[in-house]
Scaffold this active site. Sequence first.
Site, mmCIF file in Angstrom:
data_model
loop_
_atom_site.group_PDB
_atom_site.id
_atom_site.type_symbol
_atom_site.label_atom_id
_atom_site.label_comp_id
_atom_site.label_asym_id
_atom_site.label_seq_id
_atom_site.Cartn_x
_atom_site.Cartn_y
_atom_site.Cartn_z
ATOM 1 N N TYR A 1 -4.335 4.119 6.322
ATOM 2 C CA TYR A 1 -4.862 3.201 7.335
ATOM 3 C C TYR A 1 -5.841 3.732 7.906
ATOM 4 O O TYR A 1 -6.986 3.018 8.110
ATOM 5 C CB TYR A 1 -3.692 3.127 8.559
ATOM 6 C CG TYR A 1 -2.569 2.105 8.147
ATOM 7 C CD1 TYR A 1 -2.656 0.914 8.221
ATOM 8 C CD2 TYR A 1 -1.364 2.774 7.694
ATOM 9 C CE1 TYR A 1 -1.585 -0.033 7.794
ATOM 10 C CE2 TYR A 1 -0.261 2.029 7.315
ATOM 11 C CZ TYR A 1 -0.423 0.882 7.324
ATOM 12 O OH TYR A 1 0.747 0.016 7.003
ATOM 13 N N LYS B 1 0.765 -1.199 0.152
ATOM 14 C CA LYS B 1 0.065 -0.104 -0.071
ATOM 15 C C LYS B 1 0.802 1.239 0.145
ATOM 16 O O LYS B 1 1.882 1.098 0.602
ATOM 17 C CB LYS B 1 -0.880 0.101 0.992
ATOM 18 C CG LYS B 1 -0.244 -0.114 2.720
ATOM 19 C CD LYS B 1 0.631 0.485 3.023
ATOM 20 C CE LYS B 1 0.807 1.889 3.418
ATOM 21 N NZ LYS B 1 1.858 2.400 4.182
HETATM 22 P P1 NAD Z 1 12.544 1.513 2.321
HETATM 23 O O1 NAD Z 1 13.199 2.754 1.947
HETATM 24 O O2 NAD Z 1 12.981 0.713 3.536
HETATM 25 O O3 NAD Z 1 12.690 0.285 1.352
HETATM 26 C C1 NAD Z 1 12.472 0.622 0.080
HETATM 27 C C2 NAD Z 1 13.223 -0.330 -0.979
HETATM 28 O O4 NAD Z 1 13.081 -0.001 -2.451
HETATM 29 C C3 NAD Z 1 14.812 0.089 -0.673
HETATM 30 O O5 NAD Z 1 15.405 -1.374 -0.449
HETATM 31 C C4 NAD Z 1 15.309 0.689 -1.884
HETATM 32 O O6 NAD Z 1 16.854 0.553 -2.437
HETATM 33 C C5 NAD Z 1 14.374 0.155 -3.060
HETATM 34 N N1 NAD Z 1 14.358 0.890 -4.205
HETATM 35 C C6 NAD Z 1 13.958 0.402 -5.346
HETATM 36 N N2 NAD Z 1 14.443 1.528 -6.436
HETATM 37 C C7 NAD Z 1 14.093 2.624 -5.798
HETATM 38 C C8 NAD Z 1 14.142 4.024 -5.764
HETATM 39 N N3 NAD Z 1 13.983 4.393 -7.463
HETATM 40 N N4 NAD Z 1 14.221 4.834 -5.088
HETATM 41 C C9 NAD Z 1 14.301 4.627 -3.792
HETATM 42 N N5 NAD Z 1 14.430 3.346 -3.254
HETATM 43 C C10 NAD Z 1 14.270 2.202 -4.177
HETATM 44 O O7 NAD Z 1 11.023 1.744 2.131
HETATM 45 P P2 NAD Z 1 9.866 0.546 3.106
HETATM 46 O O8 NAD Z 1 9.585 1.123 4.531
HETATM 47 O O9 NAD Z 1 10.346 -0.680 3.057
HETATM 48 O O10 NAD Z 1 8.564 0.910 2.165
HETATM 49 C C11 NAD Z 1 8.347 0.325 0.935
HETATM 50 C C12 NAD Z 1 6.782 0.175 0.698
HETATM 51 O O11 NAD Z 1 6.164 -0.791 1.599
HETATM 52 C C13 NAD Z 1 6.072 1.519 0.553
HETATM 53 O O12 NAD Z 1 5.101 1.306 -0.489
HETATM 54 C C14 NAD Z 1 5.308 1.568 2.072
HETATM 55 O O13 NAD Z 1 4.234 2.468 1.885
HETATM 56 C C15 NAD Z 1 5.141 0.065 2.389
HETATM 57 N N6 NAD Z 1 5.106 -0.247 3.768
HETATM 58 C C16 NAD Z 1 3.930 -0.943 4.148
HETATM 59 C C17 NAD Z 1 3.876 -1.275 5.548
HETATM 60 C C18 NAD Z 1 2.869 -2.148 5.952
HETATM 61 O O14 NAD Z 1 2.859 -2.121 7.031
HETATM 62 N N7 NAD Z 1 2.104 -2.544 4.991
HETATM 63 C C19 NAD Z 1 5.097 -0.792 6.246
HETATM 64 C C20 NAD Z 1 6.097 -0.234 5.661
HETATM 65 C C21 NAD Z 1 6.006 0.217 4.524
#
Ligand code: NAD
Length: 374
Positions: A225, A140
């Site tokens: 949420y 999401k």
């Molecule tokens: P994060 O920044 O920790 O991880 C993102 C990952 O994507 C990194 O490993 C990064 O290297 C990679 N990536 C690939 N292409 C990229 C680019 N062009 N620019 C930047 N990063 C790039 O983020 P996250 O917290 O893991 O969030 C990722 C997704 O998960 C989001 O859509 C977020 O909304 C979702 N999320 C959902 C929940 C949940 O509880 N459902 C919790 C956290 C995050």
Amino acid sequence: MNNSRRNFLQKLTASFIAVPLLSKQSTASFDDRVNDFFYDGPVLRVAIMGLGSYGTRVADAIQACTKVKLVGAISGTPAKLTAWQTKYNIPEKNCYNYENFDAIKNNPYIDAVYIITPNSLHKDQTIRVAQAGKHVICEKPMALNAKEGEQMVAACKKANVKLLIGYRMHFEPKTLEVIRMRNAGELGKIMFFQGLTGFRIGDPTQWRLNKQLAGGGSLMDIGIYAINGARYMVGEDPIWVTAQETKTDNVKFKEGVDETIQFQFGFASGAAASCLSTYAMNGLDKFYLNAEKGFAEMQPSTGYGPIKGRTNKGELTQEHKTHQTVQMDEMAAIILEGKQPVVAVDGEEGVKDMKIIDGIYAAVKSGKKVNLKL
Ligand code: NAD
């Protein structure tokens, strides 16, 4: 030997080796481990795309799943792929980068890809995975807007693969108990929902504060949420929205990146909702549902848990289980066995939230009530 039989035998062997090693750190209950041990059904073989903080959380949670195995990884950073190969025992042949992952089409050892990258990448990545003939689980918000979401749904339909959105709260036991009470009529007519969601965001250089990658601000990330919660707690989709934005820091929250938005929904039944989404206040994670015969109150309501809450009948006592472990096992049952979840997690469900997000941003801009057609 069929796949599930082989998997069972593999598990059996692995369990004999792993039990003494894992017993100290395993969080699964004894019953869960016994069930897992004797499970002989189909297993969903998943690759994770985006090995960031949430991707790692999901990968860890999958280790305790019965019906899911983490078998692949997709990343732009070779060092991360090497580390995941070691940590999660992922074979080299199931590792890809963002340029070559279309070749997953020719990999019979992967059934589904879980996309856990920044929001603006979800649409194209989903379409590419679908075209490679693999099921998609996408985080999401599913996309930047409803139009993109609809394109994703259409691409997955065309490719005959499933599209599920990472709505982990739809499988959370205390949340499901409130929904059960409501559906059973134990709360009476639903009158009002309040959803408060927010945290104080740190590093100003992160992608969550970059309009191009995030598609907005707190609303896309955490406000969703309250939007989704309003729908599953009230049990109805809103028909109109009004919204107001407050911005105190124009440097950190640039044009198109919202800091705080308050929004209100009206429902056809006459119920109403009032919600807050923010990147400026810490620890906001509260749902309150008021009904003619009762109420439900949850705080925290959407964090990783344990969720805490009570209703007019008393405290909610359902056992906490790692959300992502339950989510992934349930999603495997949806994909492999056609199981129907109590609250939908499909692409159409994701599009509804995107339509509401589009409506909230439009209402902020115009200052007027926006009618919603979900
Ligand atoms: P994060 O920044 O920790 O991880 C993102 C990952 O994507 C990194 O490993 C990064 O290297 C990679 N990536 C690939 N292409 C990229 C680019 N062009 N620019 C930047 N990063 C790039 O983020 P996250 O917290 O893991 O969030 C990722 C997704 O998960 C989001 O859509 C977020 O909304 C979702 N999320 C959902 C929940 C949940 O509880 N459902 C919790 C956290 C995050």
